[in-house]
Motif scaffolding. Sequence first.
Motif, PDB file in Angstrom:
ATOM      1  N   THR A   1       0.824  -1.210   0.000  1.00  0.00           N
ATOM      2  CA  THR A   1       0.000   0.000   0.000  1.00  0.00           C
ATOM      3  C   THR A   1       0.862   1.266   0.000  1.00  0.00           C
TER       4      THR A   1
ATOM      5  N   LEU B   1     -11.103   3.963  -6.033  1.00  0.00           N
ATOM      6  CA  LEU B   1      -9.713   3.513  -6.147  1.00  0.00           C
ATOM      7  C   LEU B   1      -9.051   4.368  -7.222  1.00  0.00           C
TER       8      LEU B   1
ATOM      9  N   SER C   1      -3.724   6.441  -6.285  1.00  0.00           N
ATOM     10  CA  SER C   1      -3.627   5.383  -5.287  1.00  0.00           C
ATOM     11  C   SER C   1      -2.876   4.189  -5.871  1.00  0.00           C
TER      12      SER C   1
END
Length: 395
Positions: free
Chosen positions: A70, A252, A279
Motif C-alpha cells: 500500500t 480507487l 492510489s
Amino acid sequence: MDPVPRTAPDGPDDPDPLRRLSLDELRRRTSMKWRTYPDDVLPLWVAEMDVPLAEPVVAAITDAVALGDTGYPAGTAYARALAGFARRRWGWDGLVVERTAIVPDVMLGIVEVLKLITGPGDPVIVNCPVYPPFYQFVTHMDRRVVEAPLGADLRIDFAALEEAFRRAVADRGRAAYLLCSPHNPTGTVHDADELSAVAALADRYGVRVVADEIHAPVVAHDAGFVPYLSVPGAEAGLSLMSASKAWNLAGLKAALALAGPAAADDLARIPEEVGHGPSHLGIITHTAALRDGGDWLDAVLRGLDDNRRLLDGLLAERLPAVRYHPADGTYLAWLDCRPLGLGDDPAAVFLARGRVALSPGAGFGTGGAGHVRLNLATSPELLTEAVRRMAVALA
C-alpha cells in the motif's frame, strides 16, 4: 410508495452483474450514491454502478492488502495493460507507453494537462450540455469556458464548434478544446469521421484538443469506440483514460494521461509529484481490470443494452412525453422532460414527489435545463421502480 424489491431477482450467480445485488446489499454501501439521500429515495444519479466488483479486481486488491502493498505507485503496468486492452477492444496499436503519465483521476489529469498547454484566462471550449465538472474545474483553475452547443441530434455541431474556435483564438491565439468522448450525458459515441473533422478543425485554428475518454470501455460492441489519438491529424492531441467507470472503481483513484507524438514534449513537463497522487491500490486494481476483466465487462455491456431497451419501453408506456434517444455509450440516459411542463429542474419534482434521485440537467450547461440524467447501471427491477415513481410524481 409501493414496496421496493429488496432481493436480487436471480441471485448472486446470475451472469449479469447488474442483477446480482439486492437493494438491502446496496444500501449497506457508504459511498456518495447511497448516503446522499434518505433510504426512501432510489438513487439513479451519480455515476456509480450497482454491481459487485469483477473477480480479477477483488483478487488483485486482496493480494495487495495481504502483502501490505500500500505504498506509492511506480512503474508502467497500468499503461501496458491499457495498451493491451486498446489492441484487443479497439484494434488500436498506437498507445505508446512512453507517452503516458499516471495521474490521480481523469478530472485532475485534465487540470494538469490544461496547465501545460494553456495559461490563466485562456479559453477552453466544451460541447454543452456536458459533464458539470468541466465547468467547475476549468473556471476554478482560472480559465474561461466557451460553449459550442451540440446539435439537435446530440452530436457535435461543427458550425457551432468552428465559431467557438474562431472566437476562442481571436484575442489570445491560445485555446484548448475539452472533448468528451463518449459524451456525458448524452451517451453519443463520436465516429472516426467526426473525430477526424475535429482534428482538422483544431489544426486549422491552432486549438489543442484534450479528450476525456473515461467512458471509452463502456461502448456497445457494434458501435465501436474510436480513440481520439488514433485519427489522422490528432498528433498534437492529449487524452485521459481510466478503468474507473467501466469497472466501478471511482473510490480507487487512478488514471492515465496519453499524448500524441507531437504532444510528447508537453506531457513530459508534467510535474513529477503529480504521479504521487494516484492510489497504488487504484493502479493495481485498474491494471487487473484492463488485463483480466474483459469477460465481466462484456456481461455488464449486455446488461446495459437490455436496460436501454427496457427504459425505452418503460418511458413509452408510463411517460410517453419524455424524449429519450438510447445511445451506444456510457451507462447514462439523457431525458428531455420539457414536454412535461415541470420547469427548468424536473429532477427536483421527481425527488420531492416520486422519491427518485436523478441528476438535474441545468448543471450540464446551456441546453440542459428541463432535462435529467438517469443512471442505467442498476437492476431492471430498480429501473422499473424508478420510472414508476417518476410517473407517480406527475399524478
